[in-house]
Design a protein around this motif. Sequence first.
Motif, PDB file in Angstrom:
ATOM      1  N   GLU A 167     -19.989 -60.859 -15.727  1.00  5.68           N
ATOM      2  CA  GLU A 167     -19.719 -59.386 -15.821  1.00  5.68           C
ATOM      3  C   GLU A 167     -18.642 -58.742 -15.471  1.00  5.68           C
ATOM      4  O   GLU A 167     -18.185 -57.770 -16.116  1.00  5.68           O
ATOM      5  CB  GLU A 167     -21.174 -58.519 -14.972  1.00  5.68           C
ATOM      6  CG  GLU A 167     -22.463 -59.079 -15.438  1.00  5.68           C
ATOM      7  CD  GLU A 167     -22.844 -58.646 -16.997  1.00  5.68           C
ATOM      8  OE1 GLU A 167     -22.448 -57.211 -17.340  1.00  5.68           O
ATOM      9  OE2 GLU A 167     -23.333 -59.458 -17.774  1.00  5.68           O
ATOM     10  N   SER A 201     -22.033 -49.387 -25.705  1.00  8.22           N
ATOM     11  CA  SER A 201     -22.861 -50.229 -24.769  1.00  8.22           C
ATOM     12  C   SER A 201     -22.114 -50.976 -24.087  1.00  8.22           C
ATOM     13  O   SER A 201     -22.647 -51.201 -22.926  1.00  8.22           O
ATOM     14  CB  SER A 201     -23.264 -51.369 -26.051  1.00  8.22           C
ATOM     15  OG  SER A 201     -24.622 -50.882 -26.768  1.00  8.22           O
ATOM     16  N   ARG A 224     -22.989 -51.007 -19.879  1.00  5.05           N
ATOM     17  CA  ARG A 224     -22.916 -52.264 -19.294  1.00  5.05           C
ATOM     18  C   ARG A 224     -22.127 -52.353 -18.047  1.00  5.05           C
ATOM     19  O   ARG A 224     -22.516 -52.738 -16.952  1.00  5.05           O
ATOM     20  CB  ARG A 224     -22.821 -53.425 -20.247  1.00  5.05           C
ATOM     21  CG  ARG A 224     -22.774 -54.655 -19.514  1.00  5.05           C
ATOM     22  CD  ARG A 224     -22.506 -55.942 -20.772  1.00  5.05           C
ATOM     23  NE  ARG A 224     -22.426 -57.129 -20.035  1.00  5.05           N
ATOM     24  CZ  ARG A 224     -22.110 -58.109 -20.880  1.00  5.05           C
ATOM     25  NH1 ARG A 224     -22.087 -58.058 -22.341  1.00  5.05           N
ATOM     26  NH2 ARG A 224     -22.094 -59.443 -20.313  1.00  5.05           N
ATOM     27  N   THR A 263     -23.077 -52.618 -13.873  1.00  8.77           N
ATOM     28  CA  THR A 263     -22.349 -53.540 -13.077  1.00  8.77           C
ATOM     29  C   THR A 263     -21.453 -52.925 -11.968  1.00  8.77           C
ATOM     30  O   THR A 263     -21.690 -53.602 -10.520  1.00  8.77           O
ATOM     31  CB  THR A 263     -21.400 -54.552 -13.891  1.00  8.77           C
ATOM     32  OG1 THR A 263     -22.193 -55.058 -15.124  1.00  8.77           O
ATOM     33  CG2 THR A 263     -20.920 -55.686 -13.069  1.00  8.77           C
TER      34      THR A 263
END
Length: 155
Positions: free
Chosen positions: A59, A127, A131, A135
Motif C-alpha cells: 500500500e 480510485s 485508496r 491507507t
Amino acid sequence: MQIPARAALSLQANSWNDGGWLASLVLPPRQLAPHLGSHVAKERVGLKGVYGGVKNVREGLHASRKVFPECFLPTRDGLTEAGRGLFRMVETRNDPSYGVSTVESWLERAEVNRRRGAELIGESAVSDIIREQRTALRFMREGRFTVVRMVFEKV
C-alpha cells in the motif's frame, strides 16, 4: 521598516515515526505507538503479522508510485538533520489526532465527490487517491506516521 535580526521557519509535515519507513510499515502497531496499547518489547511475529507488513509495504508503494511519485515522507530526525547548520530547532510537536481528522475530512469529501472527480481526472486517478487516503488514515491511526509541527530559527 526594520527587518528583525531573528528569522524563523514554521513547518508542518507528515512524517514516519522515529523508527523510519521500513519499521513504520512492518512492525505491529503496539510496538510503534505504545499509547495505542501496552508496549511489548519483543512480540512474536506470526504469519498474520508478516502478511500485514507485506500488505503495508504494498500500500505504501502504491501511494508513492501512483499518488505522490515525487514525495517520500521524512522522519522528524530527518527534518531536523536537513536544517543542521542553517536552522536550530526551537519547538517540535507530534499531532497524530490532527492528521487523523484532516485525512478523515479529505477522504469523506473524495468519496462524496467521486463522480465529479472522475469527470475531471479520471476514475482510475480518483480510485488511487481514495485508496491512498484510506491507507493514510489507517497508518495514522496505527501510529505508522504522524503530523509533526516544528519551529526553527536561523543560525
